[in-house]
Design an enzyme around this catalytic site. Structure first.
Site, PDB file in Angstrom:
ATOM      1  N   THR A 126      28.489   1.151   9.924  1.00  0.00           N
ATOM      2  CA  THR A 126      27.342   0.058  10.025  1.00  0.00           C
ATOM      3  C   THR A 126      27.726  -0.721  11.029  1.00  0.00           C
ATOM      4  O   THR A 126      28.278  -0.779  11.866  1.00  0.00           O
ATOM      5  CB  THR A 126      27.485  -1.235   8.553  1.00  0.00           C
ATOM      6  OG1 THR A 126      27.924  -2.148   9.115  1.00  0.00           O
ATOM      7  CG2 THR A 126      29.971  -1.577   8.649  1.00  0.00           C
ATOM      8  N   GLU A 128      27.294  -3.305  11.098  1.00  0.00           N
ATOM      9  CA  GLU A 128      28.762  -5.201  10.929  1.00  0.00           C
ATOM     10  C   GLU A 128      30.083  -4.977  12.312  1.00  0.00           C
ATOM     11  O   GLU A 128      30.577  -5.938  12.156  1.00  0.00           O
ATOM     12  CB  GLU A 128      28.276  -5.003  10.145  1.00  0.00           C
ATOM     13  CG  GLU A 128      28.163  -5.419   8.629  1.00  0.00           C
ATOM     14  CD  GLU A 128      27.493  -6.672   9.340  1.00  0.00           C
ATOM     15  OE1 GLU A 128      27.870  -7.939   8.963  1.00  0.00           O
ATOM     16  OE2 GLU A 128      26.143  -7.510   8.983  1.00  0.00           O
ATOM     17  N   TYR A 151      34.258  -6.974   4.789  1.00  0.00           N
ATOM     18  CA  TYR A 151      32.892  -5.419   5.150  1.00  0.00           C
ATOM     19  C   TYR A 151      33.616  -4.458   5.772  1.00  0.00           C
ATOM     20  O   TYR A 151      33.555  -3.753   6.150  1.00  0.00           O
ATOM     21  CB  TYR A 151      32.127  -5.689   4.716  1.00  0.00           C
ATOM     22  CG  TYR A 151      31.354  -5.369   4.127  1.00  0.00           C
ATOM     23  CD1 TYR A 151      30.985  -3.747   3.777  1.00  0.00           C
ATOM     24  CD2 TYR A 151      30.182  -4.249   5.658  1.00  0.00           C
ATOM     25  CE1 TYR A 151      30.131  -3.296   3.514  1.00  0.00           C
ATOM     26  CE2 TYR A 151      29.071  -3.711   5.638  1.00  0.00           C
ATOM     27  CZ  TYR A 151      28.836  -2.739   4.814  1.00  0.00           C
ATOM     28  OH  TYR A 151      28.464  -1.674   4.584  1.00  0.00           O
ATOM     29  N   LYS A 155      34.959  -1.289   6.946  1.00  0.00           N
ATOM     30  CA  LYS A 155      34.199   0.459   7.446  1.00  0.00           C
ATOM     31  C   LYS A 155      34.579   0.771   8.530  1.00  0.00           C
ATOM     32  O   LYS A 155      34.396   1.933   9.095  1.00  0.00           O
ATOM     33  CB  LYS A 155      32.872  -0.257   7.790  1.00  0.00           C
ATOM     34  CG  LYS A 155      32.255  -0.674   6.463  1.00  0.00           C
ATOM     35  CD  LYS A 155      31.376   0.532   5.637  1.00  0.00           C
ATOM     36  CE  LYS A 155      30.566   0.372   4.825  1.00  0.00           C
ATOM     37  NZ  LYS A 155      30.551   1.502   3.500  1.00  0.00           N
TER      38      LYS A 155
END
Ligand code: NAP
Length: 331
Positions: A126, A128, A151, A155
């Site tokens: 991601t 992010e 999160y 990841k």
């Protein structure tokens, strides 16, 4: 002989779009489904593919179930899309988020290394992971990563263990670094769907106001149906590699609201939206804008659905859900 794909996160947004794409390409599609799934077949039903997928009960937190799934399906391709995918919830459940997103990816890689080492593996990484790092406002595959949520950190672990298994064992493992992608089946907790759902309700007189967090956050939003094509293309290459998948455009949440209310003919939307401090995050990711030049050049991929069309598609779908029939038609 049919190629076989195993998809984790089959009931989610991307799992459902990917299942549809692979079935159209005549794959045998297996979906890993946790016993306690939230959505069950809602998204797969929406895309009309529920009955064409074979389901296997399993959980990324349970290694034995992953070994069972791999041994039973003998997959040619594995797409690891399952995750605790909601950034905000990762501050409430940091350990569970890590257990599923980070350790879960490792468990699945181990199951493949031992029981299907030639399977090609896709990891749902991601944007992010970049946090607020960029090169002049743009993120590329070379941009340093400084994740700013549990999160994103979970990841980032998965991203590196995938790279490591490729380098250590020569396995065909890739990371798709996907920027935000949405659709009519995006989870209701995500901001874009929250907007499309509430704007449709306001248009139909079923609601009057709703609350949001920071309206100035900027994201690079694409359509999930386009993005799953890039996932598939990554596993069709000769050499495993990581790719960014993005539109290259950035829009604020305010832009999304403008487009959404404009589509239903409401211009003064300020009275329908209030800022709710409860949605502020302990650390904010301010802006994302990805360069997908590498994917465009090597995979031949490009996004087809524009930002405005995506917003319209999501609103129209929510209007239809709330009020089936012609009454939901938007002028
Ligand atoms: P989603 O709609 O939230 O789907 C996540 C899926 O994972 C659901 O099917 C969920 O099942 C399943 N799942 C959750 N915990 C699990 C567990 N312990 N074991 C097995 N399955 C589990 O997410 P999405 O938008 O499709 O995203 C797909 C992947 O791409 C995720 O990994 C996400 O983090 C990543 N990603 C998404 C975006 C985006 O903008 N959508 C961008 C970059 C990366 P239930 O909830 O039904 O239990």
């Amino acid at each position: 002989m049919k190629r076989t794909a195993l998809i984790t996160g089959i009931t989610g947004q991307d799992g459902s779009y990917l299942a549809k794409l692979l079935l159209e390409k005549d794959y045998a599609v297996y979906g890993l489904m946790p016993r306690s799934t939230r959505y069950a077949f809602t998204n797969l039903d929406y895309l009309g593919v529920t009955g064409e997928v074979d389901y296997i009960t399993g959980d990324l937190a349970d290694e034995a179930s992953l070994i069972h799934a791999v041994r039973r399906t003998r997959p040619d391709e594995v797409y690891n899309l399952a995750a605790q995918s909601f950034v905000a919830a990762s501050w409430d459940q940091p350990l569970w988020t890590t257990e599923v997103n980070a350790c879960g990816a490792l468990r699945l890689l181990e199951a493949l290394r031992n029981f299907a080492p030639r399977a090609k593996f896709y990891q749902a990484s991601t944007s992010e992971m970049f946090g607020n790092c960029s090169d002049n406002g743009i993120q590329t595959e070379q941009t340093p990563m400084h994740p700013c949520s549990p999160y994103a950190i979970s990841k980032l672990y998965a991203y590196w263990i995938v790279n490591n298994y490729r380098e250590s064992y020569g396995m065909f493992c890739v990371n798709g670094i996907l920027f935000n992608h949405e659709s009519p089946i995006r989870g209701l907790e995500f901001v874009t769907r929250k907007i499309s759902h509430n704007v449709a309700k306001i248009k139909l007189g079923l609601a009057n106001r709703f609350g949001l967090g920071n309206l100035d956050s900027r994201r690079d939003w694409g359509f999930a149906g386009d993005y799953v094509e890039a996932m598939h293309l990554m596993l069709q290459q000769e050499t495993p590699d990581n790719f960014i998948v993005s539109t290259g455009e950035t829009h604020s949440i305010r832009d999304f609201l403008d487009a959404a209310f404009r589509h239903v003919g409401i211009s003064d939307w300020g009275r329908h939206v209030f800022i709710d401090p409860a949605f502020n995050r302990p650390a904010e990711l301010v802006a994302l804008q990805g360069s997908s030049d590498k994917a465009r050049k090597i995979l031949g991929w490009r996004p087809k659905v524009s930002f405005e069309d995506l917003v319209r598609m999501m609103i129209d779908a929510d209007l239809k859900r709330l009020l089936p029939g012609d009454a939901a038609h938007v002028e």
